[in-house]
Scaffold this motif. Structure first.
Motif, short mmCIF file in Angstrom:
data_model
loop_
_atom_site.label_atom_id
_atom_site.label_comp_id
_atom_site.label_asym_id
_atom_site.label_seq_id
_atom_site.Cartn_x
_atom_site.Cartn_y
_atom_site.Cartn_z
N LYS A 40 6.71 59.08 32.89
CA LYS A 40 7.93 59.09 32.09
C LYS A 40 8.49 57.67 31.95
O LYS A 40 8.93 57.27 30.88
CB LYS A 40 8.96 60.00 32.76
CG LYS A 40 10.01 60.57 31.83
CD LYS A 40 10.78 61.68 32.52
CE LYS A 40 11.45 62.65 31.62
NZ LYS A 40 10.77 63.15 30.48
N MET A 41 8.46 56.91 33.03
CA MET A 41 8.96 55.53 33.00
C MET A 41 8.13 54.67 32.04
O MET A 41 8.67 53.94 31.21
CB MET A 41 8.92 54.94 34.41
CG MET A 41 9.39 53.48 34.48
SD MET A 41 9.22 52.77 36.15
CE MET A 41 7.42 52.57 36.23
N ASN A 42 6.81 54.77 32.15
CA ASN A 42 5.94 53.94 31.32
C ASN A 42 6.06 54.31 29.84
O ASN A 42 6.00 53.43 28.97
CB ASN A 42 4.49 54.07 31.79
CG ASN A 42 4.27 53.43 33.15
OD1 ASN A 42 4.97 52.48 33.50
ND2 ASN A 42 3.33 53.95 33.91
N LYS A 43 6.22 55.60 29.55
CA LYS A 43 6.41 56.00 28.14
C LYS A 43 7.71 55.42 27.59
O LYS A 43 7.76 54.94 26.46
CB LYS A 43 6.41 57.51 28.00
CG LYS A 43 6.54 57.98 26.55
CD LYS A 43 6.50 59.47 26.43
CE LYS A 43 6.45 59.90 24.95
NZ LYS A 43 7.50 59.27 24.12
N GLN A 44 8.76 55.45 28.41
CA GLN A 44 10.03 54.92 27.93
C GLN A 44 9.97 53.41 27.77
O GLN A 44 10.56 52.85 26.84
CB GLN A 44 11.16 55.31 28.89
CG GLN A 44 12.55 54.99 28.34
CD GLN A 44 13.64 55.77 29.04
OE1 GLN A 44 13.54 57.00 29.17
NE2 GLN A 44 14.66 55.08 29.51
N ILE A 45 9.24 52.74 28.64
CA ILE A 45 9.04 51.30 28.48
C ILE A 45 8.29 51.02 27.18
O ILE A 45 8.65 50.10 26.42
CB ILE A 45 8.28 50.72 29.69
CG1 ILE A 45 9.19 50.73 30.93
CG2 ILE A 45 7.80 49.30 29.41
CD1 ILE A 45 8.49 50.33 32.21
N ASP A 46 7.25 51.81 26.91
CA ASP A 46 6.50 51.63 25.66
C ASP A 46 7.39 51.87 24.44
O ASP A 46 7.29 51.16 23.43
CB ASP A 46 5.31 52.59 25.62
CG ASP A 46 4.21 52.21 26.61
OD1 ASP A 46 4.22 51.05 27.08
OD2 ASP A 46 3.38 53.08 26.93
N ASP A 47 8.26 52.87 24.52
CA ASP A 47 9.09 53.24 23.38
C ASP A 47 10.27 52.30 23.18
O ASP A 47 10.62 51.95 22.04
CB ASP A 47 9.62 54.67 23.54
CG ASP A 47 8.51 55.71 23.45
OD1 ASP A 47 7.41 55.38 22.97
OD2 ASP A 47 8.75 56.86 23.88
N LEU A 48 10.89 51.88 24.28
CA LEU A 48 12.17 51.16 24.19
C LEU A 48 12.13 49.75 24.76
O LEU A 48 13.05 48.96 24.50
CB LEU A 48 13.27 51.96 24.91
CG LEU A 48 13.52 53.37 24.40
CD1 LEU A 48 14.53 54.09 25.29
CD2 LEU A 48 14.01 53.35 22.96
#
Length: 280
Positions: free
Chosen positions: A56-64
């Protein structure tokens, strides 16, 4: 049965039996405003939570991007309760008896989950994201006072030492509706080190339980590691639901879940904990 005979020589202090461990934690929560539960998350569940948290953290880093911060100046991961692996945290056998015992004894109430569940990342070499404060303050006039009297769980997803930005607390300051003094914080808004404060350090899988009215703060992460925690908040069934009016609607919408978001719950205990969620 007490043995009235006195020992003739010194011996190591006898430890309390396991049946009294929860009692001490309930008393600490009442008198100090916080308590620590070690090894709260079983090892197999901890590994699942760590994998899900990092995804979840890595996806949010990729997105934002890593520089993203919300209106509370935090890199939060919300909501978490949509995913079953995170929902398992709200009814752990080492934690729930403390929360339930405290609420039943001192609030004459039953616990219910409040909010969407937040993961929080404090990246390496980051300043504190929040100054000293408490979460139960008087508004413009006493008649407007609607203090959020909640119990918060802070699950450590990785080891957290004093350099990693652990939560700081000032024991015994809970139960007040007055915010911490402004001089607790430096002119730049960063929290000062206050005498007698304690830091919620520990190993992955540990959990801090605190009354949200205690004076508390984030501390700066001076390390090369990301501090990863998950917050769960319990409200009493009669507790007025507090909503911050300074947060934008889109953020509040993310943090608000319905029963349909959470999905069907076959476990009656979990269903009871999530019973205060709206249907839609």
């Amino acid at each position: 049965m007490q043995n009235n005979s006195k020992p003739l020589t010194a011996a190591p202090m006898e430890e309390l039996g396991i049946e009294r461990q929860d009692e001490i934690k309930i008393l600490n929560l009442k008198n100090l405003g916080y308590t620590m539960v070690r090894n709260a998350i079983p090892e197999d569940l901890l590994q699942q939570v760590q994998v899900a948290f990092d995804a979840k953290m890595n996806k949010q880093i990729d997105d934002l991007g890593r520089q993203y911060r919300n209106q509370s100046n935090r890199f939060d991961l919300i909501p978490l309760w949509q995913e079953p692996v995170f929902r398992k945290l709200v009814n752990l056998p080492k934690v729930m008896p403390v929360v339930r015992g405290y609420m039943e004894r001192y609030w004459d109430d039953e616990p219910a989950i409040f909010g969407a569940g937040h993961g929080h990342c404090l990246f390496e070499h980051s300043p504190a994201h929040q100054a000293w404060h408490n979460d139960a303050r008087v508004n413009k006039k006493a008649s407007d006072m609607t203090p959020p009297i909640y119990i918060r769980l802070t699950f450590l997803i990785e080891d957290v030492d004093e350099e990693m930005g652990p939560t700081g607390l000032l024991p015994g300051t809970h139960g007040t509706h007055v915010n911490s003094p402004p001089w607790f914080n430096a002119p730049d808004g960063q929290p000062r080190s206050v005498p007698d404060m304690v830091l919620a350090t520990g190993k992955a899988g540990d959990c801090m339980i605190n009354d949200t009215s205690i004076y508390h703060t984030n501390t700066p992460n001076l390390s090369d590691r990301v501090r990863k925690v998950i917050w769960a908040i319990y409200a009493g069934t009669r507790t007025p639901i507090w909503e911050r009016k300074d947060l934008p609607q889109d953020y509040k919408d993310q943090a608000r879940l319905t029963k349909s978001d959470v999905g069907p719950l076959d476990d009656p205990v979990l269903a009871a904990l999530f019973r205060n969620y709206p249907e839609e």
